[in-house]
Motif scaffolding. Structure first.
Motif, PDB file in Angstrom:
ATOM      1  N   ARG A   3      40.622  -4.790  29.834  1.00 66.87           N
ATOM      2  CA  ARG A   3      39.444  -4.136  30.424  1.00 66.87           C
ATOM      3  C   ARG A   3      38.577  -5.148  31.174  1.00 66.87           C
ATOM      4  O   ARG A   3      38.062  -4.854  32.256  1.00 66.87           O
ATOM      5  CB  ARG A   3      38.628  -3.425  29.342  1.00 66.87           C
ATOM      6  CG  ARG A   3      39.271  -2.140  28.858  1.00 66.87           C
ATOM      7  CD  ARG A   3      38.325  -1.283  28.004  1.00 66.87           C
ATOM      8  NE  ARG A   3      37.653  -1.991  26.935  1.00 66.87           N
ATOM      9  CZ  ARG A   3      38.120  -2.098  25.689  1.00 66.87           C
ATOM     10  NH1 ARG A   3      39.267  -1.551  25.359  1.00 66.87           N
ATOM     11  NH2 ARG A   3      37.442  -2.743  24.773  1.00 66.87           N
ATOM     12  N   LEU A   4      38.406  -6.328  30.581  1.00 67.27           N
ATOM     13  CA  LEU A   4      37.637  -7.376  31.266  1.00 67.27           C
ATOM     14  C   LEU A   4      38.310  -7.782  32.569  1.00 67.27           C
ATOM     15  O   LEU A   4      37.645  -7.963  33.591  1.00 67.27           O
ATOM     16  CB  LEU A   4      37.488  -8.610  30.367  1.00 67.27           C
ATOM     17  CG  LEU A   4      36.419  -8.554  29.296  1.00 67.27           C
ATOM     18  CD1 LEU A   4      36.525  -9.778  28.393  1.00 67.27           C
ATOM     19  CD2 LEU A   4      35.035  -8.482  29.911  1.00 67.27           C
ATOM     20  N   GLN A   5      39.633  -7.935  32.526  1.00 63.19           N
ATOM     21  CA  GLN A   5      40.378  -8.273  33.743  1.00 63.19           C
ATOM     22  C   GLN A   5      40.115  -7.245  34.834  1.00 63.19           C
ATOM     23  O   GLN A   5      39.837  -7.602  35.981  1.00 63.19           O
ATOM     24  CB  GLN A   5      41.886  -8.249  33.447  1.00 63.19           C
ATOM     25  CG  GLN A   5      42.519  -9.569  33.204  1.00 63.19           C
ATOM     26  CD  GLN A   5      44.022  -9.402  33.049  1.00 63.19           C
ATOM     27  OE1 GLN A   5      44.483  -8.601  32.245  1.00 63.19           O
ATOM     28  NE2 GLN A   5      44.760 -10.184  33.789  1.00 63.19           N
ATOM     29  N   ALA A   6      40.226  -5.971  34.465  1.00 57.46           N
ATOM     30  CA  ALA A   6      40.026  -4.897  35.441  1.00 57.46           C
ATOM     31  C   ALA A   6      38.607  -4.900  35.984  1.00 57.46           C
ATOM     32  O   ALA A   6      38.395  -4.734  37.191  1.00 57.46           O
ATOM     33  CB  ALA A   6      40.353  -3.555  34.780  1.00 57.46           C
ATOM     34  N   GLU A   7      37.638  -5.110  35.113  1.00 60.82           N
ATOM     35  CA  GLU A   7      36.240  -5.122  35.555  1.00 60.82           C
ATOM     36  C   GLU A   7      35.971  -6.290  36.495  1.00 60.82           C
ATOM     37  O   GLU A   7      35.275  -6.133  37.504  1.00 60.82           O
ATOM     38  CB  GLU A   7      35.322  -5.195  34.337  1.00 60.82           C
ATOM     39  CG  GLU A   7      33.875  -4.949  34.674  1.00 60.82           C
ATOM     40  CD  GLU A   7      33.008  -4.808  33.440  1.00 60.82           C
ATOM     41  OE1 GLU A   7      31.814  -5.117  33.557  1.00 60.82           O
ATOM     42  OE2 GLU A   7      33.513  -4.399  32.378  1.00 60.82           O
ATOM     43  N   ILE A   8      36.524  -7.445  36.192  1.00 63.13           N
ATOM     44  CA  ILE A   8      36.345  -8.612  37.067  1.00 63.13           C
ATOM     45  C   ILE A   8      36.952  -8.331  38.439  1.00 63.13           C
ATOM     46  O   ILE A   8      36.358  -8.630  39.475  1.00 63.13           O
ATOM     47  CB  ILE A   8      36.969  -9.873  36.433  1.00 63.13           C
ATOM     48  CG1 ILE A   8      36.128 -10.313  35.231  1.00 63.13           C
ATOM     49  CG2 ILE A   8      37.097 -11.002  37.449  1.00 63.13           C
ATOM     50  CD1 ILE A   8      36.789 -11.345  34.349  1.00 63.13           C
ATOM     51  N   ARG A   9      38.128  -7.712  38.443  1.00 63.78           N
ATOM     52  CA  ARG A   9      38.771  -7.405  39.725  1.00 63.78           C
ATOM     53  C   ARG A   9      37.946  -6.397  40.523  1.00 63.78           C
ATOM     54  O   ARG A   9      37.780  -6.535  41.742  1.00 63.78           O
ATOM     55  CB  ARG A   9      40.177  -6.875  39.500  1.00 63.78           C
ATOM     56  CG  ARG A   9      40.870  -6.622  40.807  1.00 63.78           C
ATOM     57  CD  ARG A   9      42.346  -6.608  40.677  1.00 63.78           C
ATOM     58  NE  ARG A   9      42.915  -6.504  42.003  1.00 63.78           N
ATOM     59  CZ  ARG A   9      43.961  -5.782  42.297  1.00 63.78           C
ATOM     60  NH1 ARG A   9      44.595  -5.140  41.340  1.00 63.78           N
ATOM     61  NH2 ARG A   9      44.412  -5.726  43.518  1.00 63.78           N
ATOM     62  N   LEU A  10      37.416  -5.373  39.844  1.00 59.91           N
ATOM     63  CA  LEU A  10      36.594  -4.383  40.539  1.00 59.91           C
ATOM     64  C   LEU A  10      35.314  -4.997  41.104  1.00 59.91           C
ATOM     65  O   LEU A  10      34.894  -4.681  42.215  1.00 59.91           O
ATOM     66  CB  LEU A  10      36.226  -3.237  39.594  1.00 59.91           C
ATOM     67  CG  LEU A  10      37.319  -2.222  39.300  1.00 59.91           C
ATOM     68  CD1 LEU A  10      36.862  -1.265  38.197  1.00 59.91           C
ATOM     69  CD2 LEU A  10      37.682  -1.445  40.558  1.00 59.91           C
ATOM     70  N   GLU A  11      34.683  -5.846  40.312  1.00 67.15           N
ATOM     71  CA  GLU A  11      33.396  -6.432  40.706  1.00 67.15           C
ATOM     72  C   GLU A  11      33.540  -7.533  41.756  1.00 67.15           C
ATOM     73  O   GLU A  11      32.668  -7.691  42.609  1.00 67.15           O
ATOM     74  CB  GLU A  11      32.681  -7.000  39.479  1.00 67.15           C
ATOM     75  CG  GLU A  11      32.257  -5.962  38.468  1.00 67.15           C
ATOM     76  CD  GLU A  11      31.077  -5.128  38.920  1.00 67.15           C
ATOM     77  OE1 GLU A  11      30.224  -5.650  39.656  1.00 67.15           O
ATOM     78  OE2 GLU A  11      31.030  -3.945  38.536  1.00 67.15           O
ATOM     79  N   THR A  12      34.620  -8.331  41.647  1.00 69.23           N
ATOM     80  CA  THR A  12      34.741  -9.499  42.519  1.00 69.23           C
ATOM     81  C   THR A  12      35.855  -9.383  43.551  1.00 69.23           C
ATOM     82  O   THR A  12      35.888 -10.155  44.510  1.00 69.23           O
ATOM     83  CB  THR A  12      35.026 -10.768  41.690  1.00 69.23           C
ATOM     84  OG1 THR A  12      36.323 -10.668  41.098  1.00 69.23           O
ATOM     85  CG2 THR A  12      33.966 -10.986  40.639  1.00 69.23           C
ATOM     86  N   TYR A  70      40.833  -5.225  25.099  1.00 70.59           N
ATOM     87  CA  TYR A  70      39.544  -5.733  25.567  1.00 70.59           C
ATOM     88  C   TYR A  70      39.741  -6.719  26.726  1.00 70.59           C
ATOM     89  O   TYR A  70      39.047  -6.650  27.735  1.00 70.59           O
ATOM     90  CB  TYR A  70      38.796  -6.395  24.414  1.00 70.59           C
ATOM     91  CG  TYR A  70      37.458  -6.962  24.799  1.00 70.59           C
ATOM     92  CD1 TYR A  70      36.392  -6.130  25.111  1.00 70.59           C
ATOM     93  CD2 TYR A  70      37.258  -8.331  24.846  1.00 70.59           C
ATOM     94  CE1 TYR A  70      35.162  -6.648  25.477  1.00 70.59           C
ATOM     95  CE2 TYR A  70      36.034  -8.855  25.208  1.00 70.59           C
ATOM     96  CZ  TYR A  70      34.988  -8.017  25.519  1.00 70.59           C
ATOM     97  OH  TYR A  70      33.774  -8.524  25.884  1.00 70.59           O
TER      98      TYR A  70
END
Length: 91
Positions: free
Chosen positions: A17-26, A14
Motif C-alpha cells: 500500500r505504501l508503494q502504491a501511495e508513493i507512486r500515486l503521489e510522486t 502494508y
C-alpha cells in the motif's frame, strides 16, 4: 547484496500500500527494498529510541478503565498473599 526478509501478510500488504501511495503521489516507482531501507533509516531519531520502542509498554490506564476494573472486583473476605497465588497458579 540483497537478503530476503520474512514478514507476515499484514506487513507485506502494508508495504504494498505504501508503494502504491508513493507512486500515486510522486509518479515514481520504488522497490520494497528501497522503501524498507528508508523506513528503517528514518524510523527513529536515535538508536536509544529504537531500543526503547521494544520495552514493555507502561502506558497509564485512563481513569474510566481503572474504574471499570475496580467495579468488577469482589471482596471474597479472604486474605491472599504471594504464596497463595503461587499455589493456585503452579499447584
Amino acid at each position: 547484496m540483497a537478503t530476503s526478509v520474512k514478514m507476515d501478510e499484514e506487513t507485506k500488504s502494508y508495504l504494498e500500500r505504501l508503494q502504491a501511495e508513493i507512486r500515486l503521489e510522486t509518479g515514481r516507482r520504488v522497490t520494497q527494498q528501497d522503501l524498507l531501507a528508508r523506513l528503517v533509516e528514518d524510523a527513529y531519531a536515535s538508536k536509544e529510541d529504537l531500543i526503547e520502542s521494544f520495552r514493555a509498554s507502561s502506558v497509564p490506564v485512563d481513569e474510566d478503565a481503572r474504574t471499570r476494573v475496580h467495579e468488577g472486583m469482589v471482596d471474597s473476605g479472604r486474605s491472599t498473599d504471594e504464596d497463595d497465588i503461587d499455589e493456585i497458579l503452579y499447584g
